[in-house]
Design a protein around this motif. Structure first.
Motif, PDB file in Angstrom:
ATOM      1  N   GLN A 167      -7.219   1.566   3.654  1.00  0.00           N
ATOM      2  CA  GLN A 167      -6.020   0.817   4.007  1.00  0.00           C
ATOM      3  C   GLN A 167      -6.357  -0.343   4.943  1.00  0.00           C
ATOM      4  N   TYR A 168      -7.174  -0.068   5.947  1.00  0.00           N
ATOM      5  CA  TYR A 168      -7.537  -1.121   6.901  1.00  0.00           C
ATOM      6  C   TYR A 168      -8.380  -2.202   6.228  1.00  0.00           C
ATOM      7  N   HIS A 225      -2.669   1.902  -4.621  1.00  0.00           N
ATOM      8  CA  HIS A 225      -2.387   3.329  -4.476  1.00  0.00           C
ATOM      9  C   HIS A 225      -3.542   3.972  -3.716  1.00  0.00           C
ATOM     10  N   VAL A 226      -3.236   4.447  -2.499  1.00  0.00           N
ATOM     11  CA  VAL A 226      -4.254   5.096  -1.661  1.00  0.00           C
ATOM     12  C   VAL A 226      -3.736   6.480  -1.296  1.00  0.00           C
ATOM     13  N   PRO A 227      -4.105   7.505  -2.090  1.00  0.00           N
ATOM     14  CA  PRO A 227      -3.638   8.860  -1.795  1.00  0.00           C
ATOM     15  C   PRO A 227      -4.151   9.326  -0.431  1.00  0.00           C
ATOM     16  N   VAL A 228      -3.343  10.153   0.229  1.00  0.00           N
ATOM     17  CA  VAL A 228      -3.720  10.671   1.548  1.00  0.00           C
ATOM     18  C   VAL A 228      -3.516  12.181   1.572  1.00  0.00           C
ATOM     19  N   ILE A 286       0.858  -1.187   0.000  1.00  0.00           N
ATOM     20  CA  ILE A 286       0.000   0.000   0.000  1.00  0.00           C
ATOM     21  C   ILE A 286       0.891   1.233   0.000  1.00  0.00           C
ATOM     22  N   SER A 287       0.582   2.192  -0.871  1.00  0.00           N
ATOM     23  CA  SER A 287       1.379   3.414  -0.918  1.00  0.00           C
ATOM     24  C   SER A 287       0.502   4.616  -1.208  1.00  0.00           C
TER      25      SER A 287
END
Length: 282
Positions: A153-154, A138-141, A119-120
Motif C-alpha cells: 500500500q505504501y 486489490h491488496v488483501p489483508v 486501494i482496497s
C-alpha cells in the motif's frame, strides 16, 4: 502572468506579525486576495493563511525567500500553488458510500483533488473505479500478511506521489509504522458513537439505546486509534420512530458529507495542526 499561491504559517505570537507578512508580500509584488489569522491564547501560537497572486518570482525562489523571512520569527511556513490539484489515494473496504460521494464530487469539480489510485482489501469497487478511469489496486489483508500488505500500500502511495490519503471507510487498523509515515496527510472518517458504542454494528447498539443524535467525525490518522486531531464533525437528529436501517442510512449520509468537507478544507490548505487539535480557516 500572475501565479496564484496559498501561504500557511504558524509561529509564536508577537506584535506585528500580520503587518510583517503583508509587508513581505507587498515588497515582492504580491496582491493579497484572501487572508485569515488566529491567535491561540492558550498556547501562545499564531496561525495564518493567505491567498495571493504574484508574478515577479518563480515558486522555488519565492519559497526560499519566505523561509529566510520566517526563520527569525520561528515560522513554520508552507507555500502551495493554489490551482495545483492535490494528488490523492483513496482506501476503502466494502462500504462504498464515502468513496462514491468523493468520486462524484471530484468529477463535478467540487473537490480540488486528483484521485491517482484506489486501494482496497476487497474487489467490490473495481468497476466503480474503472467507470472513473482510476487505477484500482486489490491488496488483501490478513493478520498474517498485514506487514506485506501495508508495504505494498505504501509503495503505491509513494509511486503515485500522493499528498493525501483518504480512508473512506477502510475497515483495517493501520500499524503504528504506517501511521507515522502518513502523519499529517491521512484523513479517516467514522461514526461519532465512539467510545460509547464500539465494535460491530454500532447503529444497532445506538438504536437499542434510543439515541437522539447520530454523527460522524473526520480526523487525521495517528497511532492512537480514532483519536487524531479532528477536522470536522456533524450530527443528524433521530427519534423513536427510526429503524436501524433509518439510522444507518442517515449515518452514511452524514459520514459522506463530513468527509467531503474535511478533504476539501485539507486540499485547499485550510487546516493547520495545533497540537492535538486543528485550526480550520473555512
Amino acid at each position: 502572468m500572475s501565479q496564484a499561491y496559498i501561504l500557511t504559517l504558524s509561529c509564536p505570537d508577537r506584535l506585528g506579525l500580520v503587518h510583517a507578512v503583508s509587508g513581505f508580500l507587498l515588497e515582492h509584488g504580491a496582491n493579497i486576495e484572501e487572508a485569515a489569522q488566529y491567535n491561540d491564547h492558550a498556547t501562545g501560537l499564531f496561525f495564518m493563511r493567505v491567498q495571493f497572486a504574484c508574478g515577479e518570482h518563480d515558486t522555488a525562489t519565492l519559497r526560499a525567500r519566505l523561509q529566510e523571512f520566517g526563520q527569525p520569527l520561528q515560522m513554520e511556513l508552507k507555500l502551495h500553488e493554489r490551482d495545483a490539484p492535490m494528488r490523492t489515494v483513496i482506501m476503502v473496504s466494502r462500504e462504498g458510500h464515502c468513496l462514491n460521494d468523493l468520486l462524484f464530487r471530484v468529477k463535478s469539480g467540487l473537490l480540488p483533488i486528483q484521485v491517482a489510485a484506489i486501494i482496497s482489501n476487497h474487489r467490490d469497487f473495481y468497476q466503480l473505479a474503472a467507470s472513473y478511469n482510476i487505477p484500482f489496486h486489490h491488496v488483501p489483508v490478513t493478520a498474517a500478511t498485514k506487514a506485506q500488505a501495508e508495504a505494498r500500500q505504501y509503495e503505491i502511495i509513494q509511486a503515485e506521489g500522493a499528498e493525501l490519503v483518504v480512508l473512506a471507510r477502510y475497515m483495517q487498523v493501520l500499524s503504528d509504522d504506517l501511521c507515522k509515515k502518513l502523519a499529517g496527510r491521512a484523513i479517516n472518517i467514522h461514526h461519532s458513537f465512539l467510545p460509547s458504542f464500539k465494535g460491530a454494528k454500532p447503529y444497532y447498539q445506538a438504536h437499542d439505546r434510543g439515541v437522539k443524535l447520530i454523527g460522524a467525525t473526520a480526523h487525521y490518522v495517528t497511532a492512537d486509534l480514532d483519536e487524531g486531531p479532528i477536522i470536522e464533525q456533524d450530527v443528524a437528529r433521530a427519534d423513536h420512530t427510526d429503524t436501524v436501517e433509518d439510522l444507518t442510512a442517515r449515518g452514511r449520509d452524514t459520514e459522506s458529507l463530513v468527509l467531503a468537507r474535511a478533504v476539501k478544507w485539507h486540499s485547499e490548505h485550510r487546516v493547520l495542526p495545533n497540537g492535538h487539535k486543528t485550526v480550520v480557516f473555512r
